[in-house]
Every structure is written in C-alpha cells, then in structure tokens.
Scaffold this motif. Structure first.
Motif, PDB file in Angstrom:
ATOM      1  N   LEU B  87       0.834  -1.206   0.000  1.00 38.75           N
ATOM      2  CA  LEU B  87       0.000   0.000   0.000  1.00 38.75           C
ATOM      3  C   LEU B  87       0.868   1.255   0.000  1.00 38.75           C
ATOM      4  CD1 LEU B  87      -3.172   0.712   2.080  1.00 38.75           C
ATOM      5  CD2 LEU B  87      -1.352   2.403   1.903  1.00 38.75           C
ATOM      6  N   VAL B  88       1.834   1.270   0.847  1.00 44.01           N
ATOM      7  CA  VAL B  88       2.684   2.469   0.938  1.00 44.01           C
ATOM      8  C   VAL B  88       3.434   2.678  -0.374  1.00 44.01           C
ATOM      9  CG1 VAL B  88       4.646   3.515   2.118  1.00 44.01           C
ATOM     10  CG2 VAL B  88       2.924   2.252   3.434  1.00 44.01           C
ATOM     11  N   ARG B  89       4.028   1.624  -0.851  1.00 42.57           N
ATOM     12  CA  ARG B  89       4.798   1.786  -2.079  1.00 42.57           C
ATOM     13  C   ARG B  89       3.883   2.122  -3.263  1.00 42.57           C
ATOM     14  NH1 ARG B  89      10.069   0.684  -3.314  1.00 42.57           N
ATOM     15  NH2 ARG B  89      10.394  -0.434  -1.362  1.00 42.57           N
ATOM     16  N   GLY B  90       2.729   1.510  -3.274  1.00 41.57           N
ATOM     17  CA  GLY B  90       1.783   1.808  -4.352  1.00 41.57           C
ATOM     18  C   GLY B  90       1.363   3.266  -4.341  1.00 41.57           C
ATOM     19  N   THR B  91       1.130   3.773  -3.152  1.00 44.02           N
ATOM     20  CA  THR B  91       0.732   5.178  -3.055  1.00 44.02           C
ATOM     21  C   THR B  91       1.850   6.083  -3.553  1.00 44.02           C
ATOM     22  OG1 THR B  91      -0.668   4.659  -1.164  1.00 44.02           O
ATOM     23  CG2 THR B  91      -0.079   6.968  -1.501  1.00 44.02           C
ATOM     24  N   VAL B  92       3.029   5.817  -3.109  1.00 41.74           N
ATOM     25  CA  VAL B  92       4.158   6.644  -3.541  1.00 41.74           C
ATOM     26  C   VAL B  92       4.328   6.552  -5.055  1.00 41.74           C
ATOM     27  CG1 VAL B  92       6.658   6.919  -3.438  1.00 41.74           C
ATOM     28  CG2 VAL B  92       5.360   6.481  -1.351  1.00 41.74           C
ATOM     29  N   ASP B  93       4.240   5.354  -5.590  1.00 42.10           N
ATOM     30  CA  ASP B  93       4.381   5.209  -7.043  1.00 42.10           C
ATOM     31  C   ASP B  93       3.316   6.026  -7.768  1.00 42.10           C
ATOM     32  OD1 ASP B  93       6.502   3.561  -6.670  1.00 42.10           O
ATOM     33  OD2 ASP B  93       5.435   1.690  -7.106  1.00 42.10           O
ATOM     34  N   MET B  94       2.118   5.930  -7.251  1.00 42.66           N
ATOM     35  CA  MET B  94       1.015   6.655  -7.885  1.00 42.66           C
ATOM     36  C   MET B  94       1.267   8.151  -7.843  1.00 42.66           C
ATOM     37  SD  MET B  94      -1.773   8.478  -6.745  1.00 42.66           S
ATOM     38  CE  MET B  94      -2.077   7.851  -5.077  1.00 42.66           C
ATOM     39  N   LEU B  95       1.706   8.648  -6.714  1.00 46.12           N
ATOM     40  CA  LEU B  95       1.995  10.079  -6.600  1.00 46.12           C
ATOM     41  C   LEU B  95       3.140  10.478  -7.528  1.00 46.12           C
ATOM     42  CD1 LEU B  95       1.725  10.452  -2.725  1.00 46.12           C
ATOM     43  CD2 LEU B  95       0.196  11.464  -4.428  1.00 46.12           C
ATOM     44  N   ALA B  96       4.156   9.616  -7.577  1.00 50.19           N
ATOM     45  CA  ALA B  96       5.310   9.930  -8.414  1.00 50.19           C
ATOM     46  C   ALA B  96       4.939   9.900  -9.891  1.00 50.19           C
ATOM     47  CB  ALA B  96       6.442   8.944  -8.135  1.00 50.19           C
ATOM     48  N   ALA B  97       3.926   9.095 -10.208  1.00 54.59           N
ATOM     49  CA  ALA B  97       3.540   8.950 -11.614  1.00 54.59           C
ATOM     50  C   ALA B  97       2.750  10.153 -12.112  1.00 54.59           C
ATOM     51  CB  ALA B  97       2.726   7.668 -11.790  1.00 54.59           C
ATOM     52  N   GLN B  98       2.111  10.849 -11.225  1.00 55.02           N
ATOM     53  CA  GLN B  98       1.360  12.028 -11.665  1.00 55.02           C
ATOM     54  C   GLN B  98       1.700  13.213 -10.756  1.00 55.02           C
ATOM     55  OE1 GLN B  98      -2.782  11.032 -11.725  1.00 55.02           O
ATOM     56  NE2 GLN B  98      -2.633   9.559 -10.054  1.00 55.02           N
ATOM     57  N   PRO B  99       2.901  13.732 -10.961  1.00 52.56           N
ATOM     58  CA  PRO B  99       3.389  14.788 -10.079  1.00 52.56           C
ATOM     59  C   PRO B  99       2.527  16.050 -10.127  1.00 52.56           C
ATOM     60  CG  PRO B  99       4.832  14.496 -11.987  1.00 52.56           C
ATOM     61  CD  PRO B  99       3.846  13.369 -12.012  1.00 52.56           C
ATOM     62  N   ASP B 100       1.915  16.319 -11.264  1.00 56.47           N
ATOM     63  CA  ASP B 100       1.096  17.530 -11.323  1.00 56.47           C
ATOM     64  C   ASP B 100      -0.099  17.424 -10.402  1.00 56.47           C
ATOM     65  OD1 ASP B 100       2.826  18.601 -13.092  1.00 56.47           O
ATOM     66  OD2 ASP B 100       1.530  18.436 -14.851  1.00 56.47           O
ATOM     67  N   TYR B 101      -0.749  16.301 -10.447  1.00 53.32           N
ATOM     68  CA  TYR B 101      -1.879  16.126  -9.551  1.00 53.32           C
ATOM     69  C   TYR B 101      -1.420  16.176  -8.102  1.00 53.32           C
ATOM     70  CZ  TYR B 101      -5.679  15.366 -12.826  1.00 53.32           C
ATOM     71  OH  TYR B 101      -6.648  15.563 -13.762  1.00 53.32           O
ATOM     72  N   ALA B 102      -0.250  15.613  -7.851  1.00 46.87           N
ATOM     73  CA  ALA B 102       0.273  15.641  -6.493  1.00 46.87           C
ATOM     74  C   ALA B 102       0.486  17.073  -6.030  1.00 46.87           C
ATOM     75  CB  ALA B 102       1.585  14.856  -6.432  1.00 46.87           C
ATOM     76  N   ARG B 103       1.029  17.880  -6.935  1.00 48.29           N
ATOM     77  CA  ARG B 103       1.276  19.288  -6.566  1.00 48.29           C
ATOM     78  C   ARG B 103      -0.025  20.007  -6.203  1.00 48.29           C
ATOM     79  NH1 ARG B 103       0.639  23.664  -5.523  1.00 48.29           N
ATOM     80  NH2 ARG B 103       1.854  25.550  -5.888  1.00 48.29           N
ATOM     81  N   VAL B 104      -1.097  19.628  -6.898  1.00 45.97           N
ATOM     82  CA  VAL B 104      -2.383  20.277  -6.653  1.00 45.97           C
ATOM     83  C   VAL B 104      -2.878  20.000  -5.232  1.00 45.97           C
ATOM     84  CG1 VAL B 104      -4.804  20.314  -7.349  1.00 45.97           C
ATOM     85  CG2 VAL B 104      -3.007  20.332  -9.071  1.00 45.97           C
TER      86      VAL B 104
END
Lengths: 189, 189, 189, 189
Positions: B87-104
DNA sequence: GATGAATGAGAATTCATTCAT
DNA sequence: CATGAATGAATTCTCATTCAT
C-alpha cells in the motif's frame, strides 16, 4: 533602541493578527482589511509595516521559522536516538503549541516564490542527518539508514500535521507518541 | 445537429489542462483564461463544463481521488505487513507517476471548498487500520500499535510528498524505500 | 402560401413564448435561451426568425400594436361621447384580455430606440381627438375641451394599467367603469 | 486622518449623476462606469457608496419617493375637491420639475428589485381616498364615487407622465390643467 | 431547417495599493 | 505616524450571436 523596538513590536502584532486570520479563512480569502481589523488598526497602516499582502505571508513564515529553530538545537545530551526522539517530540510540541502558525504552513506550501522553504527543510534534514550519524556511531541503527531517512522523518512530522489540519478528528498531540515511536523504532537496529 | 459532445471526456481534458497550469503556477495565480489557453479553448467555454474557478480545483481533486482509490484495494495476498508495504509503495508510485496532480494537493489542502478531504483521509486511515489489525493477528506487530499509527503512516507518505514538492532537491522515488522501511520496521515486533 | 405561412406562424409562436417569459421575469432578465425553452426550440433557432434579442421586444410590441388597432376603429354608431366610452372600455378590455402583452409595455416604455411608440400614441390621441370633435359638434362637451384632453384620456387608460401591473391588489377590470365614467363625465357639458 | 466624508451627501451626488445618465440612456444601457464618469469619480468608488448597480436604481427611486412625499401632505385647507385639485397639480408640478427622476420611473416599473412600489401607490391612493371621503362629506361628489376612483386618478397622473416621456411632442406642463379638470369634474356632482 | 457547442466582447465587482489630510 | 477615501487594474462570469454538423 527607541523607535526600532516599537516598529518591530508593531510588526509582530500585525503578523500575529494576520496569522489568526489566515488560520481562520485561509490566505487566499484574507483581505488586507481583515488583517487590519484583527489588529485593530486602519487598512492603510498595514502598509507602514509591510510592503504588500504577500509580505504578510512571508513575514508570518519567517517568524514561524525563527521560533522553530531552537527545537533543532536544544536537544540536550544522550545517544543519537535519544536526541532524535527529543527533536521529533519537540517539533510536534512546538506545532501543537501554535496551531495557527501551523495552519499557515499549508498556505506557505501552496504559495510561490520568495519563501525559502527549501532552505528551512534542508536545515531540518541536516540536523536530523547529524543525529543519524551520531546514532550510527553509537551503534544504534540497523544497516542501510542514510540521509534519505532524514527526509522521511521530516516528512512524517509534517504529514501528521497535515492530517490534523485537514481532519479535525485527528489531534496532533495524540499522534506525538506513535510518531516518535515510528521514527525511532523504524530505524533502530 | 451539432456534434454531440462527450461531456465527461471534455471535462477530463479541461481538468487535465487545469492541473498542468495549477502545478506550474499554483491555483492562486491561475486565471480561468490560463486554463482555457492550456486546453486550447476559449475562456467562456470553460464555463460550459465547470461552474466556477473553484470547481476546477474541486474537480481536479476528485479526479485525482478517483484515480487513486485502487491503490487501497489492490493489495494482493500476504501478511498484514506485506500488504501494508504494498500500500505504501503503491501510493508513492502513484503520486510519483502524476506529479502535477500531487502538486495540486497543496492547493487543495490550503483551500476551503466543499471538498470532503476528511472523508478521504478517513478512508485511507481505515484501510491502513485494517492492515494493522491483520498484522496484529498475524503476530507481526510489537505491542502498543493502534489506529493512531495509521494516521502517522498516512502522514509519513503525504509528508514525504511535501518534502519533494517544496524542495526539488528531494526526489519522491528516492524516498520510497526508506519510507516503506520506516513504516514497516517502525511497527514490527 | 406554403413556406411563408409557416414562417409567420413560427414567428408568432416564438413571440408569444417571448411575451410569456417577458411578463414573468421582465425583459432585462430574460435570456434568449429562456425564450427558446418556452417555445420548445433550440437557442440557435430563435435566430432563424429574429435578428436579435431586441427584435423580440420590438416584435412583441408590434404584434401588440396590431392586435390593438381595431379598438380604435370598431366604435359603432352613436354620439361622440358614446363612441368615446366604447373606445375606452374596449381598450381596457383588450389590455385585460392579454395581460402578458400589457406587462411587456412597461419594458417597451423603458426601452430605447427602434420602437415608434410616439406614432402609436399619436394615432391613439388622433382617434380620440376626432371623437372629441364629434362630441363637441353634438354639443356634448363643456367649454375648453381640446386635443390635450385626448392625451389625458390616453394617459388615464395607460396609467390605470400601470397601477394594476405594479400593485396586484388593483384589478384592471375593476377600474374599467370608474375610468370610463371619469373620462366621459370629466368632459361632458 | 483623511477628510471625513459625508456619506449621505456623497450618495446623493452619485444618485443624482446616476439619474441623469438613466434619463439619458435608460437604466438597461447604463454602465457603472457611465455613472462614475458623470459623477466625476472612479468606477470603483461607486461601490464605496452602493452595493450594486441595482442599488443605484433602488436608491434613485427612494430618493425620488422621499422628495415627493410632501405633495401628499401639504394640501392646505379647503373642500375635498379643492384639496384634490392641489394634490393633482402639485404632483404634476413635482414631476415636471424633475423630469430625469420622472423618466427613471419607467425603469423602476420595468424592474423587479426589492422596491415596494405597491406600498408607495397604496399610500397615494389612500391619500386620495381620504380626499374623496371629505369631498363626499362636503356633498361635492356625484353618486358612485369610491376608492376605485382614487386608483383611476393616480393612474391618470402617471399615464400623462408616460405620454410625455414616450412622445416628446407632448408636454407635461400642458397637460396639467386638462388633467386636473378631468379628475375634478369627472367626479363632481 | 435545426441544433447546441463554441466564442469572446463586455460588465460587474473586488481589492491591493496610494496618498491627501 | 495614522487614516480611510479613492483609484483602477485585474478577474470572474455572462450571454448574445455564430456556425459546423
């Protein structure tokens, strides 16, 4: 120091007022007039002490940063992990003690340029990095702990703050002990 | 009869454009016209698909949340800690994969809109809480681990994200492994 | 007359729809889309029959004027005052019979150019003036009655209409008889 | 300390400017900027004294109503019909004296705002109704005169105003005497 | 003919900042 | 120093009108 002190004191008053309003309605929704009203002065007077609306946010952050610094330095004696524990708990206590300033961090993160956040966090990670080095020298750490863990620890602290700001159901003080334990046991040998 | 437009698809296009601009200049500094230009449409056309500027931020977040959800559910088999790690790694991967959304996310945290962030994070903590329960049943946890640690783990993830957004020197992908280790070893028996 | 009739009929339908909406929310607050919806057609289709939004108001007024005209001419036989009485009562009946069109008069008065209201009222006053002349010849009038009284009589009718439009408490039909009496007895020898 | 401004006076200045512009181009075609220019101030300054564009229309009407009220009360002594005559003529004189405010009435009638026009006209009719009662007691009226005639008389006045506003060929002052005569002789025994 | 998506000119309104008093 | 009235640039949002399908 006759005038100077007054000036600085007044700036502080305004900044405190600004932070209260920022915490209440967010920076984006805060008008200069709101801050003036909260500080009990006239709108135009804010400009005697601050150059612009943005300067209020910048100033608030800098004041926060200054008040924060000591947490990094007054760690007392002990092993690396003991001192790390004090740093983490001290940071949480500091944040919990001034929730309005903590709330403003969200606006600071979302804001753009003139705030040297990177420097602040760099300093923070460096301080933790030193503790990790000490702890390693003390033989407290398991293998593979490096400076990236400093970033993770800083992140864990800030992230807990986010949790509590975004969901009132979560209390920062409640998270202090679990957070400390996670950070310490998570790297202990 | 004019071509029937796929509203949802068009909304998605605009939202993607909006997120790119938000990530670039921040929500506060983004004008409707910027979003329209990025999407290649006219200013007024944005209003055919969104009620207001704020609705763009809200919509962006909701789209992000929807795309994110699966990370909580596709954890496969294994012990509690193994699944937590995923779960943790999946979340990080997901965030890393869409940095723009993460920034929002930073703008979302700082904003006041009718976004039920609390509900989202509540769900996240609940998912982790269940894994902790499983891990406890599997005898993997040391004593004293409870639901507060779920909040701390969520916080650690988000906090690492903040670190990387605020300081380009820090890379989210680099933090993935240390973060996972801290979260897992920090609670293991 | 195959197409032509359809076109005119459709224009009439749209105009009637427009008048209903105008009466309900006022011209200023009425959108082309409102009219289209009321007429059961698409927004763009309105432009197949009318050049502009203003043309709807103009058209509504002209339709009203056309329907109104006959009141001036079908006055039957009798003395000047008898025929004047029929004119006044006929006008009131006509207004009462189509209250929506009557309401639109308020918007027409407040609107600017292309409506030749002056011509309409000029014609009205001229018709009444002729009746006054006849009545004078019939020896029915007291001294000093001239064409200015024609304006006053027209005014009295319209003014009663205003009263009823502005205050729902007042009913146009209730005012018919008192109005007629005032106009007739007010000038009778 | 900046000069303390007389808010009410300034509001009045702006309202007068607004009324001039409304009379010239109609409310619908009047932009806030037009009013500001006419008042010799900046666009934004209008908002220091009025909440919205609509508030200008509302304010103009209320100012007009206030300035108008006295006509209903300063009727002097005499019989009912004598006093009625004064009321009618006084109203016409007042309207003729401020043609711009009179023109705004058309916009007020056509508008929907929270203007209690009904109350105003109710008061007007009530004042006339009292005069009718007095005149009846004085034995001046023919049979069948009741409160509906009050509405008709108010209507006659307003209607004459409409005539003059809609057709420049007609002069309000010219209509004064015929109007008064019609109203008085139209009900006299 | 009809449709309704797209456009973009235009208007209301806001508010940071200035400056006369 | 303090004030708060005034300014006007900037922005959101609306909606009449157009036009590709």
């Amino acid at each position: 120091m006759p005038r100077k002190v007054d000036r600085v004191a007044r700036q502080g008053d305004i900044l405190d007022a600004a932070v209260r309003v920022f915490a209440r309605k967010g920076f984006a929704a805060t008008r200069i007039e709101d801050v003036a009203a909260e500080a009990g002065i006239a709108k135009g007077s804010v400009y005697l002490y601050f150059d612009s609306r943005d300067a209020l946010l910048t100033g608030a952050f800098e004041l926060y940063a200054r008040r924060t610094e000591h947490v990094l330095h007054d760690l007392g004696d002990g092993t690396g992990l003991q001192r790390l524990e004090r740093l983490v708990r001290g940071t949480v206590d500091m944040l919990a003690a001034q929730p309005d300033y903590a709330r403003v961090l969200l606006d600071v993160w979302a804001s753009k340029p003139p705030l040297d956040l990177a420097a602040l966090y760099h300093e923070y990670r460096a301080a933790i990095g030193k503790l990790l080095t000490q702890a390693a020298a003390d033989g407290e750490l398991r293998a593979g702990i490096d400076e990236r863990h400093a970033a993770v620890i800083v992140g864990a602290i800030e992230g807990c703050l986010v949790q509590t700001l975004v969901d009132p159901e979560v209390s920062l003080r409640d998270l202090a002990t679990p957070l400390v334990r996670l950070c310490v046991e998570g790297i202990r040998k």
